[in-house]
Design an enzyme around this catalytic site. Structure first.
Site, PDB file in Angstrom:
ATOM      1  N   CYS A 131       0.836  -1.199   0.000  1.00  0.00           N
ATOM      2  CA  CYS A 131       0.000   0.000   0.000  1.00  0.00           C
ATOM      3  C   CYS A 131       0.874   1.254   0.000  1.00  0.00           C
ATOM      4  O   CYS A 131       0.663   2.181  -0.781  1.00  0.00           O
ATOM      5  CB  CYS A 131      -0.926  -0.032   1.217  1.00  0.00           C
ATOM      6  N   CYS A 132       1.894   1.264   0.878  1.00  0.00           N
ATOM      7  CA  CYS A 132       2.809   2.415   0.920  1.00  0.00           C
ATOM      8  C   CYS A 132       3.537   2.565  -0.411  1.00  0.00           C
ATOM      9  O   CYS A 132       3.795   3.686  -0.861  1.00  0.00           O
ATOM     10  CB  CYS A 132       3.827   2.261   2.045  1.00  0.00           C
ATOM     11  N   CYS A 212      -1.191   8.292   7.549  1.00  0.00           N
ATOM     12  CA  CYS A 212      -2.512   8.002   6.992  1.00  0.00           C
ATOM     13  C   CYS A 212      -3.483   7.604   8.104  1.00  0.00           C
ATOM     14  O   CYS A 212      -3.085   6.984   9.098  1.00  0.00           O
ATOM     15  CB  CYS A 212      -2.407   6.860   5.996  1.00  0.00           C
ATOM     16  N   CYS A 215      -3.604   3.910   9.432  1.00  0.00           N
ATOM     17  CA  CYS A 215      -2.367   3.364  10.003  1.00  0.00           C
ATOM     18  C   CYS A 215      -1.814   4.231  11.134  1.00  0.00           C
ATOM     19  O   CYS A 215      -0.631   4.132  11.477  1.00  0.00           O
ATOM     20  CB  CYS A 215      -1.322   3.209   8.909  1.00  0.00           C
ATOM     21  N   CYS A 238       7.691   4.177   5.946  1.00  0.00           N
ATOM     22  CA  CYS A 238       6.791   3.965   4.806  1.00  0.00           C
ATOM     23  C   CYS A 238       7.527   3.590   3.546  1.00  0.00           C
ATOM     24  O   CYS A 238       6.923   3.216   2.547  1.00  0.00           O
ATOM     25  CB  CYS A 238       5.979   5.220   4.550  1.00  0.00           C
TER      26      CYS A 238
HETATM   27  S1  SF4 Z   1       0.489   4.491   5.773  1.00  0.00           S
HETATM   28 FE1  SF4 Z   1      -1.147   2.936   5.597  1.00  0.00          FE
HETATM   29  S2  SF4 Z   1      -2.780   3.770   4.299  1.00  0.00           S
HETATM   30 FE2  SF4 Z   1      -0.956   5.076   4.089  1.00  0.00          FE
HETATM   31  S3  SF4 Z   1       0.057   4.326   2.287  1.00  0.00           S
HETATM   32 FE3  SF4 Z   1       1.007   3.243   3.996  1.00  0.00          FE
HETATM   33  S4  SF4 Z   1      -0.183   1.375   4.367  1.00  0.00           S
HETATM   34 FE4  SF4 Z   1      -1.365   2.725   2.962  1.00  0.00          FE
END
Ligand code: SF4
Length: 261
Positions: A131-132, A212, A215, A238
């Site tokens: 996701c990151c 985010c 998270c 991240c």
């Molecule tokens: S912090 Fe969480 S929601 Fe944001 S990009 Fe990374 S995994 Fe995705």
């Protein structure tokens, strides 16, 4: 008659900066206060094309205030993962206006990539690294295209993974500047008070490090300030930053480190 030698076009693929440059800058600015350092770096063009990257988190106002005082035309880059707290977006607008920045840039993930790899918007819940990658790392990489250097708000005290943080580093051929690397929490608090800087609206609720929304959780008394990030996961960064390596200590038993008489 012999033809003139053809001019060969050469693409200059040399990195903008190498470690020796960072070492020289660290030595030059040792003991120099942060604002003077930034003013000098900008005025003398020591960092080339440079931008400041901000998450608009709880401590971001300090770095942004310093950069704006040094040169408000320095671009400010914000990666909007499309998973941010609404309060962060509002805080971003407040700070940009307050400090008078003239070049504010927001980068977002590629819509097609999100549609393909995170159609449900829940990738954070089963693959936060993935996701990151698509929401932070790739947009950040795009935003840094054309930059020789970028300014980060990292501080050594924030986490054990950020110890030994130098003011100037080299990463992928770019200069990475950590103006607040040696600031501690008390320094930041004093600066907030002295300059009457606005606080992130979520800080008073116990969010000490804000990323985010899915998270980020509140931090309990005594916890590492970044403990609220990716709670429950073996994840500390991240991907935009790498954990800082400890300063290598020479092994006295290694023959390579024995004195030569
Ligand atoms: S912090 Fe969480 S929601 Fe944001 S990009 Fe990374 S995994 Fe995705």
């Amino acid at each position: 008659m012999a033809e003139p030698a053809r001019q060969i076009d050469v693409i200059d693929a040399r990195p903008a900066f190498i470690q020796a440059d960072a070492d020289a800058l660290n030595a030059r600015f040792e003991g120099i206060d942060t604002l003077t350092m930034l003013k000098t770096v900008f005025a003398e063009g020591l960092a080339g094309h440079v931008a400041v990257v901000s998450s608009f988190g709880t401590e971001s106002a300090v770095l942004l205030d310093l950069v704006a005082k040094a040169d408000p035309t320095v671009p400010v880059i914000f990666v909007d993962t499309l998973k941010m707290f609404a309060e962060t977006l509002h805080y971003r607008d407040t700070l940009i206006q307050r400090f008078g920045f003239t070049d504010s840039r927001t980068v977002t993930p590629v819509a097609e990539v999100i549609a393909k790899k995170d159609a449900t918007g829940l990738r954070w819940s089963y693959d936060p690294d993935g996701c990151c990658d698509i929401r932070k790392v790739e947009p950040m990489k795009r935003a840094k295209d054309g930059l020789d250097a970028w300014i980060s708000g990292r501080k050594a005290f924030q986490s054990v993974t950020r110890q030994n943080l130098p003011r100037f580093e080299v990463e992928d051929g770019r200069l990475k500047i950590n103006p607040l690397g040696d600031w501690n929490k008390a320094d930041l608090e004093a600066y907030f008070a002295e300059h009457d800087l606005p606080r992130h609206p979520l800080e008073a609720q116990g969010y000490l490090s804000i990323g985010c929304e899915p998270c980020t959780s509140k931090v309990m008394p005594g916890e590492d300030p970044r403990a609220g990030r990716w709670r429950g996961w073996d994840k500390v960064e991240c991907g935009i930053h790498s954990p800082v390596s400890p300063i290598p200590v020479a092994d006295p038993d290694d023959p390579a480190n024995q004195p030569v008489f």
